[in-house]
Motif scaffolding. Structure first.
Motif, PDB file in Angstrom:
ATOM      1  N   TRP A  50       0.834  -1.203   0.000  1.00 38.47           N
ATOM      2  CA  TRP A  50       0.000   0.000   0.000  1.00 38.47           C
ATOM      3  C   TRP A  50       0.869   1.254   0.000  1.00 38.47           C
ATOM      4  CZ3 TRP A  50      -0.436   3.879   3.728  1.00 38.47           C
ATOM      5  CH2 TRP A  50      -1.426   4.807   3.480  1.00 38.47           C
ATOM      6  N   MET A  51       1.912   1.279   0.814  1.00 36.08           N
ATOM      7  CA  MET A  51       2.798   2.431   0.876  1.00 36.08           C
ATOM      8  C   MET A  51       3.503   2.633  -0.465  1.00 36.08           C
ATOM      9  SD  MET A  51       5.760   3.399   3.668  1.00 36.08           S
ATOM     10  CE  MET A  51       4.924   2.492   4.930  1.00 36.08           C
ATOM     11  N   GLY A  52       3.837   1.540  -1.125  1.00 35.50           N
ATOM     12  CA  GLY A  52       4.451   1.649  -2.449  1.00 35.50           C
ATOM     13  C   GLY A  52       3.511   2.273  -3.457  1.00 35.50           C
ATOM     14  N   ILE A  53       2.251   1.861  -3.428  1.00 33.92           N
ATOM     15  CA  ILE A  53       1.250   2.429  -4.340  1.00 33.92           C
ATOM     16  C   ILE A  53       1.005   3.897  -4.007  1.00 33.92           C
ATOM     17  CG2 ILE A  53      -1.183   2.311  -5.000  1.00 33.92           C
ATOM     18  CD1 ILE A  53      -0.916  -0.779  -4.600  1.00 33.92           C
ATOM     19  N   ARG A  54       0.915   4.203  -2.735  1.00 33.44           N
ATOM     20  CA  ARG A  54       0.671   5.580  -2.271  1.00 33.44           C
ATOM     21  C   ARG A  54       1.826   6.504  -2.671  1.00 33.44           C
ATOM     22  NH1 ARG A  54      -2.371   9.413  -0.773  1.00 33.44           N
ATOM     23  NH2 ARG A  54      -2.191  10.307   1.284  1.00 33.44           N
ATOM     24  N   SER A  55       3.023   5.988  -2.742  1.00 31.90           N
ATOM     25  CA  SER A  55       4.207   6.787  -3.071  1.00 31.90           C
ATOM     26  C   SER A  55       4.275   7.157  -4.545  1.00 31.90           C
ATOM     27  CB  SER A  55       5.479   6.016  -2.706  1.00 31.90           C
ATOM     28  OG  SER A  55       5.493   5.722  -1.346  1.00 31.90           O
ATOM     29  N   GLN A  56       3.434   6.563  -5.374  1.00 29.76           N
ATOM     30  CA  GLN A  56       3.469   6.815  -6.812  1.00 29.76           C
ATOM     31  C   GLN A  56       3.294   8.289  -7.164  1.00 29.76           C
ATOM     32  OE1 GLN A  56       3.869   4.819  -9.753  1.00 29.76           O
ATOM     33  NE2 GLN A  56       4.939   3.710  -8.155  1.00 29.76           N
ATOM     34  N   ARG A  57       2.569   9.041  -6.352  1.00 21.82           N
ATOM     35  CA  ARG A  57       2.325  10.449  -6.692  1.00 21.82           C
ATOM     36  C   ARG A  57       3.604  11.287  -6.678  1.00 21.82           C
ATOM     37  NH1 ARG A  57      -0.914  12.538  -1.374  1.00 21.82           N
ATOM     38  NH2 ARG A  57       0.687  11.984   0.119  1.00 21.82           N
ATOM     39  N   TYR A  58       4.653  10.801  -6.032  1.00 22.18           N
ATOM     40  CA  TYR A  58       5.915  11.523  -5.992  1.00 22.18           C
ATOM     41  C   TYR A  58       6.865  11.080  -7.102  1.00 22.18           C
ATOM     42  CZ  TYR A  58       4.276  12.831  -1.387  1.00 22.18           C
ATOM     43  OH  TYR A  58       3.525  13.319  -0.355  1.00 22.18           O
ATOM     44  N   ASN A  59       6.481  10.082  -7.852  1.00 19.52           N
ATOM     45  CA  ASN A  59       7.354   9.489  -8.870  1.00 19.52           C
ATOM     46  C   ASN A  59       6.826   9.776 -10.267  1.00 19.52           C
ATOM     47  OD1 ASN A  59       8.760   8.372  -6.717  1.00 19.52           O
ATOM     48  ND2 ASN A  59       7.584   6.490  -6.783  1.00 19.52           N
ATOM     49  N   GLY A  61       9.712   3.982  -5.166  1.00 21.80           N
ATOM     50  CA  GLY A  61      10.813   4.904  -5.397  1.00 21.80           C
ATOM     51  C   GLY A  61      11.408   5.355  -4.068  1.00 21.80           C
ATOM     52  N   MET A  62      12.211   6.401  -4.120  1.00 19.38           N
ATOM     53  CA  MET A  62      12.915   6.864  -2.931  1.00 19.38           C
ATOM     54  C   MET A  62      11.967   7.409  -1.861  1.00 19.38           C
ATOM     55  SD  MET A  62      15.642   6.975  -1.307  1.00 19.38           S
ATOM     56  CE  MET A  62      16.939   6.588  -2.440  1.00 19.38           C
ATOM     57  N   TRP A  63      10.878   8.058  -2.268  1.00 18.37           N
ATOM     58  CA  TRP A  63       9.954   8.602  -1.277  1.00 18.37           C
ATOM     59  C   TRP A  63       9.393   7.481  -0.412  1.00 18.37           C
ATOM     60  CZ3 TRP A  63       5.231   8.587   0.921  1.00 18.37           C
ATOM     61  CH2 TRP A  63       4.899   9.694   1.691  1.00 18.37           C
ATOM     62  N   GLY A  64       8.999   6.374  -1.024  1.00 19.49           N
ATOM     63  CA  GLY A  64       8.472   5.243  -0.265  1.00 19.49           C
ATOM     64  C   GLY A  64       9.507   4.614   0.633  1.00 19.49           C
ATOM     65  N   VAL A  65      10.745   4.554   0.166  1.00 24.27           N
ATOM     66  CA  VAL A  65      11.823   4.009   0.997  1.00 24.27           C
ATOM     67  C   VAL A  65      12.035   4.896   2.219  1.00 24.27           C
ATOM     68  CG1 VAL A  65      14.294   3.493   1.047  1.00 24.27           C
ATOM     69  CG2 VAL A  65      12.931   2.806  -0.926  1.00 24.27           C
ATOM     70  N   LEU A  66      12.028   6.209   2.009  1.00 20.14           N
ATOM     71  CA  LEU A  66      12.156   7.133   3.137  1.00 20.14           C
ATOM     72  C   LEU A  66      10.992   6.971   4.107  1.00 20.14           C
ATOM     73  CD1 LEU A  66      13.301  10.387   1.292  1.00 20.14           C
ATOM     74  CD2 LEU A  66      14.707   8.910   2.716  1.00 20.14           C
ATOM     75  N   ALA A  67       9.778   6.867   3.564  1.00 18.50           N
ATOM     76  CA  ALA A  67       8.597   6.715   4.421  1.00 18.50           C
ATOM     77  C   ALA A  67       8.640   5.414   5.190  1.00 18.50           C
ATOM     78  CB  ALA A  67       7.329   6.798   3.574  1.00 18.50           C
ATOM     79  N   ALA A  68       9.083   4.330   4.554  1.00 19.39           N
ATOM     80  CA  ALA A  68       9.164   3.037   5.244  1.00 19.39           C
ATOM     81  C   ALA A  68      10.183   3.097   6.385  1.00 19.39           C
ATOM     82  CB  ALA A  68       9.533   1.932   4.259  1.00 19.39           C
TER      83      ALA A  68
END
Length: 187
Positions: A22-31, A173-180
């Motif tokens: 879910w976090m990966g899908i949510r991070s798509q808006r930054y990529n 992407g990187m945003w999701g990695v940072l969020a995780a």
């Protein structure tokens, strides 16, 4: 293992793996572009960067390990975490302005700016690849141990975790990695 405990473990594991996807899908808006996927769209907050750095350096191994060390050694078990925290403060005090004034967002970019060549940042990046491989291997082995501890096949656990991690990183992407990493710090 008690059947009720097994169901709780399975639910927590499914929730964790599902939240990663879910976090990966949510991070798509930054990529929106390849560059924004690698730089988190240059839209991260100070809190996200700080929490992710702490999560990446301290990690779940420290959280679990410090509980064990705290039980065995008392306050002495917390010194690694305390020193990690202090190192972030010192690095921020001495390097924050330098990075900002040079417009750098990574250590590789700083090294390229500082030494005006591509060799130094390449050496740094390659060494980070080896470091990353060892971190990934450690996480997969921890997952194997977790699956084995609840009575499942450890190899299947490694495969499941590797597939979920691949999906997560590919989507986020990187945003999701940072969020995780930030979520890991909060945990």
């Amino acid at each position: 293992m008690n059947e009720n405990v097994l169901w709780v473990v399975l639910c927590v594991l499914a929730l964790f793996l599902g939240s990663m996807v879910w976090m990966g899908i949510r991070s798509q808006r930054y990529n929106t572009t390849f560059e924004s996927s690698l730089t988190a769209g240059k839209s991260t907050s100070f809190l996200l960067i700080t929490a992710s750095a702490m999560g990446a350096h301290i990690g779940s191994g420290f959280v679990v390990g410090s509980a064990e060390y705290g039980a065995g050694y008392g306050i002495g078990g917390a010194w690694y975490g305390i020193c990690c925290g202090l190192s972030f403060v010192v690095a921020g005090l001495f390097l924050g302005r330098v990075f900002r004034s040079l417009g750098c967002i990574s250590i590789s970019q700083y090294l390229q700016t500082r030494y005006h060549d591509n060799v130094t940042p390449l050496i740094y990046s390659v060494s980070n690849v080896f470091s990353g491989i060892s971190i990934i291997a450690g996480q997969l082995l921890a997952g194997k141990a977790l699956f084995s501890a609840v009575g499942f096949d450890g190899t299947s656990g490694v495969i499941i975790l590797a597939v979920v991690a691949f999906i997560f990183v590919s989507l986020s992407g990187m945003w999701g990695v940072l969020a995780a990493s930030a979520v890991q710090t909060a945990g």
